[in-house]
Scaffold this active site. Structure first.
Site, PDB file in Angstrom:
ATOM      1  N   PRO A   1       0.788  -1.232   0.000  1.00 43.97           N
ATOM      2  CG  PRO A   1      -0.168  -1.139   2.115  1.00 43.97           C
ATOM      3  CD  PRO A   1       0.505  -2.078   1.162  1.00 43.97           C
ATOM      4  CG  ASN A   2      -0.206   4.240   1.340  1.00 37.91           C
ATOM      5  OD1 ASN A   2      -1.227   4.744   0.876  1.00 37.91           O
ATOM      6  ND2 ASN A   2      -0.186   3.679   2.526  1.00 37.91           N
TER       7      ASN A   2
ATOM      8  NE  ARG B   1       3.974   6.502   1.581  1.00 34.94           N
ATOM      9  CZ  ARG B   1       4.291   5.282   1.966  1.00 34.94           C
ATOM     10  NH1 ARG B   1       4.787   4.432   1.088  1.00 34.94           N
ATOM     11  NH2 ARG B   1       4.110   4.901   3.189  1.00 34.94           N
TER      12      ARG B   1
ATOM     13  CE1 TYR C   1       8.823   5.286   2.476  1.00 37.00           C
ATOM     14  CE2 TYR C   1       7.271   7.075   2.893  1.00 37.00           C
ATOM     15  CZ  TYR C   1       7.797   5.848   3.225  1.00 37.00           C
ATOM     16  OH  TYR C   1       7.317   5.159   4.316  1.00 37.00           O
TER      17      TYR C   1
ATOM     18  CG  ASN D   1       8.440  -1.992  -0.085  1.00 33.74           C
ATOM     19  OD1 ASN D   1       7.944  -2.097   1.041  1.00 33.74           O
ATOM     20  ND2 ASN D   1       9.067  -0.905  -0.488  1.00 33.74           N
TER      21      ASN D   1
ATOM     22  CB  ALA E   1       1.773   0.059   6.298  1.00 32.68           C
TER      23      ALA E   1
ATOM     24  CG  HIS F   1       5.568  -2.154  10.041  1.00 30.63           C
ATOM     25  ND1 HIS F   1       6.915  -2.467  10.064  1.00 30.63           N
ATOM     26  CD2 HIS F   1       5.432  -1.144   9.128  1.00 30.63           C
ATOM     27  CE1 HIS F   1       7.558  -1.657   9.216  1.00 30.63           C
ATOM     28  NE2 HIS F   1       6.679  -0.849   8.634  1.00 30.63           N
TER      29      HIS F   1
ATOM     30  CD  GLU G   1      10.988  -7.457   5.333  1.00 34.72           C
ATOM     31  OE1 GLU G   1      11.426  -8.485   5.897  1.00 34.72           O
ATOM     32  OE2 GLU G   1      10.515  -6.491   5.958  1.00 34.72           O
TER      33      GLU G   1
ATOM     34  CG  HIS H   1      11.457  -2.289   3.961  1.00 31.20           C
ATOM     35  ND1 HIS H   1      10.091  -2.179   3.977  1.00 31.20           N
ATOM     36  CD2 HIS H   1      11.762  -3.459   4.574  1.00 31.20           C
ATOM     37  CE1 HIS H   1       9.588  -3.245   4.585  1.00 31.20           C
ATOM     38  NE2 HIS H   1      10.579  -4.038   4.944  1.00 31.20           N
TER      39      HIS H   1
ATOM     40  NE  ARG I   1      10.410   6.020   8.072  1.00 32.43           N
ATOM     41  CZ  ARG I   1       9.424   5.864   7.180  1.00 32.43           C
ATOM     42  NH1 ARG I   1       9.520   4.902   6.280  1.00 32.43           N
ATOM     43  NH2 ARG I   1       8.380   6.653   7.204  1.00 32.43           N
TER      44      ARG I   1
ATOM     45  NE  ARG J   1       7.414   4.333   9.568  1.00 31.72           N
ATOM     46  CZ  ARG J   1       6.318   4.442   8.817  1.00 31.72           C
ATOM     47  NH1 ARG J   1       5.957   3.448   8.048  1.00 31.72           N
ATOM     48  NH2 ARG J   1       5.588   5.542   8.827  1.00 31.72           N
TER      49      ARG J   1
HETATM   50  C1  DQA Z   1       8.479   1.025   3.438  1.00 29.81           C
HETATM   51  C2  DQA Z   1       8.637   1.206   4.952  1.00 29.81           C
HETATM   52  C3  DQA Z   1       7.313   0.973   5.658  1.00 29.81           C
HETATM   53  O1  DQA Z   1       7.467   1.181   7.069  1.00 29.81           O
HETATM   54  C4  DQA Z   1       6.255   1.921   5.149  1.00 29.81           C
HETATM   55  O2  DQA Z   1       5.004   1.618   5.748  1.00 29.81           O
HETATM   56  C5  DQA Z   1       6.157   1.962   3.675  1.00 29.81           C
HETATM   57  C6  DQA Z   1       7.375   1.904   2.874  1.00 29.81           C
HETATM   58  C7  DQA Z   1       9.770   1.371   2.668  1.00 29.81           C
HETATM   59  O3  DQA Z   1       9.888   0.944   1.525  1.00 29.81           O
HETATM   60  O4  DQA Z   1      10.641   2.070   3.187  1.00 29.81           O
HETATM   61  O5  DQA Z   1       5.076   2.129   3.111  1.00 29.81           O
HETATM   62  O6  DQA Z   1       8.165  -0.343   3.177  1.00 29.81           O
END
Ligand code: DQA
Length: 145
Positions: free
Chosen positions: A10-11, A18, A23, A74, A77, A80, A98, A100, A107, A111
């Site tokens: 998500p996102n 964003r 990011y 990736n 969120a 977590h 995995e 990120h 952070r 997280r």
């Molecule tokens: C993320 C880190 C996560 O904590 C966050 O919720 C994201 C992006 C990253 O790529 O740094 O959406 O996965």
């Protein structure tokens, strides 16, 4: 040629717009371009997908299980707190890395826990777009091993 699923939660479709101070300005299309370039050099193909929907993401993990496809994930969120995603990933039949963009350990405290890390081969975090490059290189190593 082996296909690697590069799955994004998500996102991550909002990358670029964003929270750019966290990011950066790169978009998901930029992530895809990096992945395509790295994969080409490794003799791999990528199939990059993004969803904001936990059920859809889990469906893609089931597809990876059935097709024995390696995955760069990736989970955003979902990292977590999604035990459902973790349980799906635990069925895996091929390498899983995995990834990120940021370093979640540096952070907010919520997280600091990844419910996914324990079922992955490893985690690459904190290198921005290059996290995906490194994750694909790890997948190639795992496939060759
Ligand atoms: C993320 C880190 C996560 O904590 C966050 O919720 C994201 C992006 C990253 O790529 O740094 O959406 O996965």
């Amino acid at each position: 040629m082996t296909t690697v699923l590069v799955l994004n939660g998500p996102n991550l479709g909002m990358l670029g717009a964003r929270e750019p101070e966290i990011y950066g300005s790169a978009t998901l299309a930029d992530v895809e371009a990096v992945c395509k370039q790295t994969a080409a050099g490794l003799g791999l193909e990528i199939d990059l997908r993004q969803t904001d929907d936990e059920a859809e993401l889990i469906g893609w993990v089931h597809e990876a299980f059935e097709r024995r496809l390696p995955v760069v994930l990736n989970p955003a969120a979902f990292t977590h707190y999604s035990y459902a995603l973790r349980d799906a990933l635990a069925m895996r039949t091929a390498p899983l890395v995995e990834v990120h963009l940021t370093n979640p350990a540096a952070r907010e405290s919520f997280r600091h826990v990844s419910v996914v890390a324990g079922v992955a081969d490893g985690t690459v975090a904190g290198f921005g777009l290059q996290s995906y490059d490194l994750a694909l290189r790890a997948i190639a190593r795992l496939l060759a091993a």
